[in-house]
Enzyme design. Structure first.
Site, mmCIF file in Angstrom:
data_model
loop_
_atom_site.group_PDB
_atom_site.id
_atom_site.type_symbol
_atom_site.label_atom_id
_atom_site.label_comp_id
_atom_site.label_asym_id
_atom_site.label_seq_id
_atom_site.Cartn_x
_atom_site.Cartn_y
_atom_site.Cartn_z
ATOM 1 N N ARG A 40 -17.716 -6.508 -4.643
ATOM 2 C CA ARG A 40 -17.419 -6.257 -3.237
ATOM 3 C C ARG A 40 -18.705 -6.425 -2.426
ATOM 4 O O ARG A 40 -19.393 -5.441 -2.120
ATOM 5 C CB ARG A 40 -16.890 -4.822 -3.122
ATOM 6 C CG ARG A 40 -16.311 -4.457 -1.776
ATOM 7 C CD ARG A 40 -15.789 -3.028 -1.788
ATOM 8 N NE ARG A 40 -15.150 -2.704 -0.545
ATOM 9 C CZ ARG A 40 -13.883 -2.935 -0.270
ATOM 10 N NH1 ARG A 40 -13.090 -3.483 -1.170
ATOM 11 N NH2 ARG A 40 -13.386 -2.611 0.905
ATOM 12 N N ILE A 47 -3.979 6.896 1.523
ATOM 13 C CA ILE A 47 -3.446 5.579 1.135
ATOM 14 C C ILE A 47 -4.589 4.585 1.294
ATOM 15 O O ILE A 47 -4.996 4.257 2.401
ATOM 16 C CB ILE A 47 -2.246 5.124 1.984
ATOM 17 C CG1 ILE A 47 -1.078 6.090 1.824
ATOM 18 C CG2 ILE A 47 -1.810 3.708 1.549
ATOM 19 C CD1 ILE A 47 0.208 5.643 2.505
ATOM 20 N N ASP A 48 -5.107 4.159 0.164
ATOM 21 C CA ASP A 48 -6.153 3.143 0.189
ATOM 22 C C ASP A 48 -5.443 1.794 0.142
ATOM 23 O O ASP A 48 -4.546 1.603 -0.671
ATOM 24 C CB ASP A 48 -7.053 3.334 -1.041
ATOM 25 C CG ASP A 48 -8.199 2.337 -1.056
ATOM 26 O OD1 ASP A 48 -8.648 1.933 0.024
ATOM 27 O OD2 ASP A 48 -8.635 1.980 -2.166
ATOM 28 N N ASP A 99 -13.369 5.270 -0.591
ATOM 29 C CA ASP A 99 -12.902 3.979 -1.120
ATOM 30 C C ASP A 99 -13.425 3.742 -2.531
ATOM 31 O O ASP A 99 -13.144 2.685 -3.121
ATOM 32 C CB ASP A 99 -13.357 2.822 -0.213
ATOM 33 C CG ASP A 99 -12.547 2.745 1.081
ATOM 34 O OD1 ASP A 99 -11.363 3.150 1.047
ATOM 35 O OD2 ASP A 99 -13.089 2.301 2.110
ATOM 36 N N ASP A 143 0.257 7.763 5.539
ATOM 37 C CA ASP A 143 -1.155 8.145 5.328
ATOM 38 C C ASP A 143 -1.327 9.631 5.665
ATOM 39 O O ASP A 143 -1.946 10.387 4.904
ATOM 40 C CB ASP A 143 -2.095 7.335 6.242
ATOM 41 C CG ASP A 143 -2.157 5.847 5.892
ATOM 42 O OD1 ASP A 143 -1.158 5.141 6.148
ATOM 43 O OD2 ASP A 143 -3.193 5.401 5.360
ATOM 44 N N GLU A 176 -10.078 10.563 4.584
ATOM 45 C CA GLU A 176 -10.179 9.492 5.574
ATOM 46 C C GLU A 176 -9.576 9.843 6.935
ATOM 47 O O GLU A 176 -10.151 9.512 7.961
ATOM 48 C CB GLU A 176 -9.505 8.206 5.049
ATOM 49 C CG GLU A 176 -9.532 7.108 6.121
ATOM 50 C CD GLU A 176 -9.309 5.703 5.598
ATOM 51 O OE1 GLU A 176 -8.777 5.545 4.504
ATOM 52 O OE2 GLU A 176 -9.689 4.773 6.333
ATOM 53 N N ASP A 197 -8.773 9.298 -0.261
ATOM 54 C CA ASP A 197 -8.147 8.271 0.573
ATOM 55 C C ASP A 197 -6.642 8.389 0.332
ATOM 56 O O ASP A 197 -6.143 8.030 -0.732
ATOM 57 C CB ASP A 197 -8.649 6.862 0.208
ATOM 58 C CG ASP A 197 -8.314 5.867 1.309
ATOM 59 O OD1 ASP A 197 -7.408 6.168 2.113
ATOM 60 O OD2 ASP A 197 -8.943 4.800 1.366
ATOM 61 N N THR A 246 -4.010 0.326 3.126
ATOM 62 C CA THR A 246 -2.820 0.483 3.989
ATOM 63 C C THR A 246 -2.203 -0.886 4.311
ATOM 64 O O THR A 246 -0.987 -1.006 4.439
ATOM 65 C CB THR A 246 -3.200 1.233 5.283
ATOM 66 O OG1 THR A 246 -3.818 2.463 4.907
ATOM 67 C CG2 THR A 246 -1.971 1.556 6.123
ATOM 68 N N SER A 302 -6.995 -2.555 -2.312
ATOM 69 C CA SER A 302 -7.216 -1.153 -2.721
ATOM 70 C C SER A 302 -7.962 -0.968 -4.043
ATOM 71 O O SER A 302 -8.337 -1.928 -4.710
ATOM 72 C CB SER A 302 -5.890 -0.391 -2.775
ATOM 73 O OG SER A 302 -5.256 -0.535 -4.033
ATOM 74 N N HIS A 354 -13.045 -7.986 4.314
ATOM 75 C CA HIS A 354 -13.580 -6.792 3.629
ATOM 76 C C HIS A 354 -14.684 -7.153 2.649
ATOM 77 O O HIS A 354 -15.136 -6.300 1.889
ATOM 78 C CB HIS A 354 -12.464 -6.037 2.895
ATOM 79 C CG HIS A 354 -11.510 -5.362 3.835
ATOM 80 N ND1 HIS A 354 -10.455 -4.597 3.396
ATOM 81 C CD2 HIS A 354 -11.464 -5.323 5.184
ATOM 82 C CE1 HIS A 354 -9.783 -4.129 4.443
ATOM 83 N NE2 HIS A 354 -10.374 -4.559 5.532
HETATM 84 P P1 AMP Z 1 -9.631 -3.390 -0.072
HETATM 85 O O1 AMP Z 1 -8.160 -3.259 -0.119
HETATM 86 O O2 AMP Z 1 -10.285 -3.394 -1.408
HETATM 87 O O3 AMP Z 1 -10.085 -4.515 0.787
HETATM 88 O O4 AMP Z 1 -10.194 -2.061 0.545
HETATM 89 C C1 AMP Z 1 -9.573 -1.385 1.591
HETATM 90 C C2 AMP Z 1 -10.621 -0.600 2.307
HETATM 91 O O5 AMP Z 1 -11.551 -1.474 2.927
HETATM 92 C C3 AMP Z 1 -10.123 0.252 3.435
HETATM 93 O O6 AMP Z 1 -9.771 1.514 2.979
HETATM 94 C C4 AMP Z 1 -11.303 0.324 4.390
HETATM 95 O O7 AMP Z 1 -11.960 1.574 4.333
HETATM 96 C C5 AMP Z 1 -12.260 -0.729 3.883
HETATM 97 N N1 AMP Z 1 -12.756 -1.636 4.914
HETATM 98 C C6 AMP Z 1 -12.355 -1.746 6.197
HETATM 99 N N2 AMP Z 1 -13.083 -2.666 6.852
HETATM 100 C C7 AMP Z 1 -13.989 -3.150 5.972
HETATM 101 C C8 AMP Z 1 -15.046 -4.102 6.054
HETATM 102 N N3 AMP Z 1 -15.296 -4.774 7.173
HETATM 103 N N4 AMP Z 1 -15.764 -4.330 4.931
HETATM 104 C C9 AMP Z 1 -15.501 -3.675 3.789
HETATM 105 N N5 AMP Z 1 -14.511 -2.760 3.659
HETATM 106 C C10 AMP Z 1 -13.774 -2.490 4.734
HETATM 107 MG MG MG Z 2 -9.394 3.018 1.844
#
Ligand code: AMP
Ligand code: MG
Length: 331
Positions: free
Chosen positions: A256, A125-126, A269, A46, A69, A123, A128, A239, A215
């Site tokens: 989302r 690494i989105d 993001d 990252d 980030e 970002d 991670t 991601s 998330h």
């Molecule tokens: P994803 O892989 O689509 O779930 O997105 C990853 C991103 O979710 C990360 O880069 C974080 O910034 C974000 N994230 C972390 N915690 C949360 C949360 N509680 N609700 C929504 N997004 C989050």
């Molecule tokens: Mg991210």
């Protein structure tokens, strides 16, 4: 003079390609995870990616604002001497020149001028968690012009070039700019094609969501699908690759919902993914159908979650489906 989209995208692509090399180099060994204050994982990759990306942007557009980030403080506190040496080697190898730890930290923390016409939203690494699982992750380089998504490069180093052939070659780059469409390029060379999405058949809708249940709100997603009559399946990826898959026409909805009432989405993001989806013909708002407001700092403070779809028709059905699903929960 204002930078042209071509100038911006050339820099973004170079930066994204460098970052994907860092990701792959780290994954050729065993990536070390360092925990951040919010308990989310971060790796030396990252930081390495952020350093090489911001170095490119700062050299080309020193006056542009950058919101990214990571920050070097946590790296300095948690990497130790071994980690510091490792990241110096990683970045030096990537750039083909010897760099110092202080230089790496300086690039990571570069912010440019707040209030500039262009803000880069990065970002490094989105996803991670997906990166650590060796599944999906993305390097997200988004560009706002006066607070509106204007251009972006979304690098998906582990995404199959053909989603129907998971054993085939992997690595896809999406490139988009306002009014110019979205193109997809195999990362390791190959034909650049423009992608579009315009499906309207609700019954066939395939819906994308996060792998991490925390998330979002998977129960609400499933209820939305039932109420809206979307029967193409719920597929979960980490991601912003989700935006790329939508732009490709391999899914019709990315929803989302908020994970909890006080959660606000980070702009890094979404900016790159939003322009990739919009320029392919998709529509992106929050889950109430309200436009995303990127002018309020690092977070989408005035929006509730995110909803991206392949067409206006599907968008309206998804918003209505969410409204009905939420009303059913409250009743
Ligand atoms: P994803 O892989 O689509 O779930 O997105 C990853 C991103 O979710 C990360 O880069 C974080 O910034 C974000 N994230 C972390 N915690 C949360 C949360 N509680 N609700 C929504 N997004 C989050
Ligand atoms: Mg991210």
């Amino acid at each position: 003079m204002s930078a042209s989209s071509t100038q911006l995208l050339n820099v973004a692509r170079r930066a994204g390609e460098r970052a994907s090399e860092i990701c792959r180099a780290v994954l050729s060994g065993t990536p070390m995870s360092l925990e951040k204050g919010d308990k989310s994982p971060v790796t030396l990759a990252d930081y390495g990616c952020q350093a090489v990306i911001l170095r490119e942007i700062a050299a080309a557009f020193p006056e542009h604002h950058i919101v990214a980030e990571e920050g070097s403080l946590h790296l300095k506190e948690s990497a130790g001497e071994e980690g510091a040496q490792h990241i110096v080697e990683l970045v030096s190898e990537n750039l083909g020149e010897k760099v110092s730890f202080d230089q790496v930290c300086g690039w990571i923390d570069h912010q440019g001028n707040e209030g500039a016409e262009f803000t880069w939203s990065i970002d490094p690494i989105d996803g991670t968690k997906g990166f650590l699982r060796r599944e999906q992750y993305a390097v997200a380089i988004g560009i706002l012009k006066n607070g509106v998504p204007y251009a972006g490069v979304l690098v998906c180093p582990n995404l199959p070039v053909d989603l129907n052939q998971p054993d085939g070659p992997r690595g896809v780059l999406y490139v988009a700019a306002k009014g110019e469409g979205t193109t997809r390029v195999p990362l390791d060379g190959g034909k650049e094609i423009s992608v579009t999405t315009n499906a309207t058949d609700l019954n066939a809708c395939r819906v994308l969501g996060s792998v991490e249940s925390a998330h979002g709100d998977p129960n609400l997603v499933v209820a939305m699908m039932e109420h809206a009559g979307m029967k193409g399946g719920f597929v979960r990826y980490d991601s912003q690759v989700k935006y790329g898959i939508l732009a490709d026409g391999n899914a019709e909805v990315y929803v989302r919902p908020r994970s909890r009432p006080d959660y606000r989405e980070n702009i890094w993001d979404h900016v790159a993914g939003v322009i990739v989806a919009e320029e392919a013909g998709g529509k992106v708002t929050d889950i109430d159908g309200k436009p995303l407001d990127f002018t309020l700092g690092n977070k989408l403070v005035e929006n509730r979650g995110v909803l991206a779809t392949a067409s206006v028709e599907i968008h309206e059905a998804a918003v209505a489906g969410i409204r009905t699903a939420e009303a059913a929960v409250e009743a």
